[in-house]
Design a protein around this motif. Structure first.
Motif, short mmCIF file in Angstrom:
data_model
loop_
_atom_site.label_atom_id
_atom_site.label_comp_id
_atom_site.label_asym_id
_atom_site.label_seq_id
_atom_site.Cartn_x
_atom_site.Cartn_y
_atom_site.Cartn_z
N LEU A 282 -2.35 2.94 -6.77
CA LEU A 282 -1.46 4.02 -7.16
C LEU A 282 -1.39 4.15 -8.68
CD1 LEU A 282 0.59 6.08 -5.86
CD2 LEU A 282 2.35 4.37 -6.38
N TYR A 283 -1.58 5.37 -9.18
CA TYR A 283 -1.48 5.68 -10.61
C TYR A 283 -0.26 6.57 -10.83
CZ TYR A 283 -6.20 3.88 -11.42
OH TYR A 283 -7.32 3.08 -11.52
N ALA B 283 0.86 -1.18 0.00
CA ALA B 283 0.00 0.00 0.00
C ALA B 283 0.90 1.23 0.00
CB ALA B 283 -0.95 0.01 1.20
N ALA B 284 0.37 2.36 -0.51
CA ALA B 284 1.22 3.53 -0.76
C ALA B 284 0.55 4.81 -0.30
CB ALA B 284 1.58 3.61 -2.25
N ALA B 285 1.35 5.85 -0.22
CA ALA B 285 0.91 7.22 0.01
C ALA B 285 1.72 8.12 -0.92
CB ALA B 285 1.10 7.64 1.47
N VAL B 286 1.25 9.36 -1.09
CA VAL B 286 1.89 10.29 -2.01
C VAL B 286 2.42 11.49 -1.22
CG1 VAL B 286 1.58 11.80 -4.01
CG2 VAL B 286 0.42 9.58 -3.92
N TYR C 147 2.29 11.14 -9.10
CA TYR C 147 1.53 10.01 -8.60
C TYR C 147 0.19 10.47 -8.03
CZ TYR C 147 6.00 7.57 -8.89
OH TYR C 147 7.17 7.02 -9.33
N ARG C 148 -0.80 9.62 -8.17
CA ARG C 148 -2.11 9.87 -7.61
C ARG C 148 -2.65 8.56 -7.03
NH1 ARG C 148 -0.21 13.96 -8.46
NH2 ARG C 148 -1.10 15.88 -9.31
N LEU C 149 -3.43 8.70 -5.96
CA LEU C 149 -4.02 7.54 -5.30
C LEU C 149 -5.51 7.49 -5.59
CD1 LEU C 149 -2.34 7.42 -1.78
CD2 LEU C 149 -2.20 5.68 -3.55
N VAL C 150 -6.01 6.31 -5.83
CA VAL C 150 -7.44 6.07 -5.95
C VAL C 150 -7.83 5.09 -4.86
CG1 VAL C 150 -9.26 5.07 -7.37
CG2 VAL C 150 -7.55 6.54 -8.41
N THR D 49 -1.40 2.07 -14.46
CA THR D 49 -2.44 1.79 -13.48
C THR D 49 -1.90 0.86 -12.38
OG1 THR D 49 -3.28 -0.17 -14.62
CG2 THR D 49 -4.12 1.97 -15.34
N PRO D 50 -2.63 0.67 -11.29
CA PRO D 50 -2.15 -0.22 -10.23
C PRO D 50 -1.87 -1.64 -10.69
CG PRO D 50 -3.94 1.14 -9.41
CD PRO D 50 -3.85 1.39 -10.88
#
Length: 742
Positions: free
Chosen positions: A645-646, A343-346, A656-659, A612-613
């Motif tokens: 994560l995109y 799992a990720a954060a930006v 980067y962007r999170l969905v 895409t992820p």
């Protein structure tokens, strides 16, 4: 009896046309007696035969029009049980395949997964399609997505659509996917019978059987379908291998969403063992997909259902957008579901954050002013890589010019704002700025409530109430309550057995009354005092955000400046209000993602690639901005249906962007129970794995329109024959008479 095109029944009104024509064509002339006419009159029996033929001809024409209208409405006769699954005796059908896209479809056991089994079943199903069968495809992910619509008869196109499905991830919504399947059948169905086939792993979560209202609405949509339809559910559950432990990484957070080059952040996460065996695997930190040197550490052994917290420190030096991720390192033991191992954060790296501190009561000596401790915590002297660039002005120095280039405004013990200052703050919020209000002994609550709160309609998120305690009284009247801490600012500071903020004393504070919902998002209480009163209240305002603390951040109001967590608290609070990049916030699956591109890309560049992820590469079109105050261009991804994560590969570097998807902690992976299946199938033709579970058998459907067309053709022949026969009968008496004396 049902009709595939009921609107064509209006054509039955045309049955009246022959009658109208007959009435309009009747000759209304007077009868003149003439003696010689008696030799030309037909006999009584001949007239009766002609009149009977005329009525038969009129009836034949009316029947012909009625049969044509009924054939155009495509009637379907339903009676008896449906034919067997082998297709013997059934006609062409419309089929919608609904494929569960939730993460459970990727869970492995026994060398396979539900997704692989569903793929093999779908391939065999396509091989067995009959002539004229039409198939559509819907993916039931976080939201339903029609992959192939309208239905197609091309097997190669169907297989290509199945192969292009993204890997299972996140949660699924099967009720919404069934509603989408019903829409496809209602709008694009052509064949006399229809079928919806659901391919799933049999887990309870995607079905949401407890949401009775949704299922009631779904049955109402089903009743509107114009043709007989059945719902078949094929479940492919797998059992985890013996000795397997399913580790899951969740709740990854960065201590700061924005840091200056060379700034240090703390990345925290939770590791959970979903079972069935104990979890004993190392975990590591990834920065932009590359493991951070020396970050690997052991976790466990965790028992099934156990959770462990991990933290990493990382230094980011390159400007731009960065992805920080926590990943479970693959071990020797099999992992049933590897998609939840990361799992990720930006985090954004930019110049030091500009903050304007408005001092409502400047001090005559060092560390006696309202913002002295705050400035020292945000921008300590001698720091090589300052994260914040703080500027201090008196209350009268606050204006639109001072706010230009500022990201966060702090109003510390300001007695009141002049009208021009209120306008400047409102415009600042409209541009996306953040405001922190710290009321103190000089704050005039009545002015703030009238000018900034305005009964909950202004930008101040809470009404300022009476003051408790006495400033400089040195007597504690309240302390922060870590058990109430939530959100990005206070949530991480409330963990552990004895969080330091809980020991801070407040000598005096202002009671806050949070604004209620008024068509906008309501004010949220991020933390309370041990008295139960709100301590920190925040709310969006314009394009920015406003937070109000129940007291000042100086030595007069309490011991907060001496607390060990004072520095991380104010840094988190200022970073939260800055929120420099709204697109870096996690958006929901299906919501468009807008990524600013500055400087402007080349004029011939129409799109940018997006990873895409699941690793697929999509194209995000570039929209050129027309607003002079906005970035020159945006990359727009309209349908991000995968959570995760995109990566947008912009001309100036990656962004980067999170969905976000459904809450992973609330996901229900338990299998559907027999009672759940019975409740879902009650009252309509829904079958699980080939066994009908509804109240009544599915009726067979026989299209009647072909027979009606043949009947119409026969009626046309009858009409022609009656017309000729009538003409001959009318003309035969005259033609058979010979002249007198001949």
């Amino acid at each position: 009896m049902s009709f595939a095109n009921a609107a064509m029944l209006l054509g039955l009104l045309g049955v009246a046309l022959p009658v109208l024509i007959h009435l309009l064509s009747r000759r209304r002339v007077p009868t003149v007696p003439w003696g010689a006419m008696q030799f030309l009159e037909l006999g009584r029996r001949a007239r009766t035969r002609i009149r009977l033929a005329e009525w038969l001809l009129l009836a034949a024409r009316m029947l012909l029009l009625a049969v044509v209208a009924l054939a155009a409405a495509r009637p379907i006769w339903s009676a008896g049980p449906s034919p067997g699954a082998d297709g013997e005796g059934r006609g062409a059908r419309d089929v919608v395949l609904v494929v569960d896209g939730s993460a459970g479809m990727a869970r492995r056991g026994g060398g396979t997964s539900p997704a692989e089994q569903a793929g093999r079943w779908a391939s065999a199903f396509l091989d067995a399609l009959g002539p004229g069968d039409r198939v559509a495809l819907v993916r039931a992910g976080e939201r339903p997505r029609p992959v192939l619509d309208p239905p197609s008869v091309d097997p190669d196109r169907l297989r290509a659509a199945l192969d292009a499905l993204p890997p299972p991830a996140g949660s699924g919504d099967l009720p919404a996917a069934l509603a989408e399947a019903f829409r496809i059948l209602e709008q694009g169905g052509r064949n006399p019978t229809a079928e919806v086939v659901v391919l799933t792993d049999g887990s309870r979560g995607p079905w949401t059987p407890d949401d009775l209202g949704r299922w009631r609405l779904l049955r109402e949509l089903f009743d509107r379908l114009p043709r007989p339809t059945r719902i078949a559910v094929e479940a492919f559950p797998v059992a985890p291998d013996a000795g397997a432990s399913d580790g899951m990484v969740l709740d990854v957070r960065a201590s700061r969403p924005l840091v200056a080059p060379g700034g240090t952040i703390v990345v925290s996460a939770s590791i959970r063992n979903l079972g069935p065996a104990p979890l004993d695997r190392p975990v590591e930190l990834l920065i932009d997909g590359v493991p951070a040197p020396g970050s690997t550490r052991a976790v466990g052994p965790l028992p099934p259902g156990g959770t462990a917290a991990v933290e990493f420190r990382a230094t980011l030096r390159d400007r731009g957008s960065h992805a920080v991720a926590v990943r479970l390192v693959p071990g020797s033991a099999p992992d049933p579901l590897s998609s939840n191992d990361e799992a990720a954060a930006v985090v954004a790296v930019a110049e030091a954050l500009p903050v304007l501190l408005v001092d409502g009561e400047p001090g005559l000596e060092p560390m006696t002013g309202e913002v002295d401790f705050l400035r020292a915590a945000l921008a300590p002297r001698g720091e090589e890589s300052p994260q914040v660039r703080a500027e201090v002005v008196p209350a009268e120095g606050l204006d639109a010019k001072a706010l230009s280039g500022c990201r966060v405004l702090v109003l510390a013990n300001v007695d009141r704002l002049a009208p021009a200052q209120l306008d400047a703050v409102s415009a600042f919020l409209d541009r996306g700025g953040g405001v922190l209000v710290l009321p103190g002994d000089r704050t005039r609550a009545d002015s703030w409530n009238a000018d900034a709160y305005r009964g909950g309609l202004g930008w101040l998120p809470a009404r300022l109430g009476p003051t408790r305690g006495r400033f400089l009284g040195r007597e504690a009247v309240a302390r922060p309550s870590p058990a109430s801490f939530s959100g990005a600012v206070l949530g991480p500071l409330g963990r552990g057995e004895s969080p330091p903020l809980g020991s801070a004393s407040l000598f005096s504070y202002v009671t806050l009354e949070p604004a209620e919902a008024d068509g906008r998002p309501p004010a949220s209480v991020a933390g309370r005092l041990d008295t139960g009163d709100p301590w920190l209240v925040e709310r969006p305002a314009g394009a920015g955000r406003v937070a109000v603390l129940a007291g000042p951040l100086d030595a007069e109001g309490g011991t907060l400046p001496a607390n060990p967590d004072f520095v991380p608290f104010v840094h988190r609070l200022v970073s939260r209000l800055a929120d420099p990049d709204p697109g870096a916030r996690a958006s929901r699956a299906g919501e468009p993602i807008l990524v600013p591109i500055d400087p402007a890309p080349p004029a011939d560049l129409a799109s940018v690639p997006v990873r895409t992820p699941s690793g697929r590469v999509a194209a995000a079109p570039i929209d050129r901005a027309v607003d002079p105050g906005a970035p020159p261009a945006f990359a727009r991804l309209d349908d991000p249906d995968e959570p995760g994560l995109y990566r947008f590969d912009l001309p100036g570097g990656p962004s980067y962007r999170l969905v976000s998807g459904a809450d992973a902690q609330a996901r229900d992976d338990a299998p559907l129970s027999p009672s759940d299946r019975q409740a879902l199938a009650d009252g309509w033709p829904l079958a699980f794995s080939g066994e009908l579970a509804g109240d009544a058998p599915v009726p067979s459907a026989r299209p009647l329109w072909r027979a009606l067309l043949l009947a119409a053709l026969a009626g046309l022949c009858l009409e022609v024959w009656l017309t000729n026969r009538l003409a001959l009968r009318r003309g035969s008496p005259v033609s058979s008479m010979e002249p007198a004396g001949g």
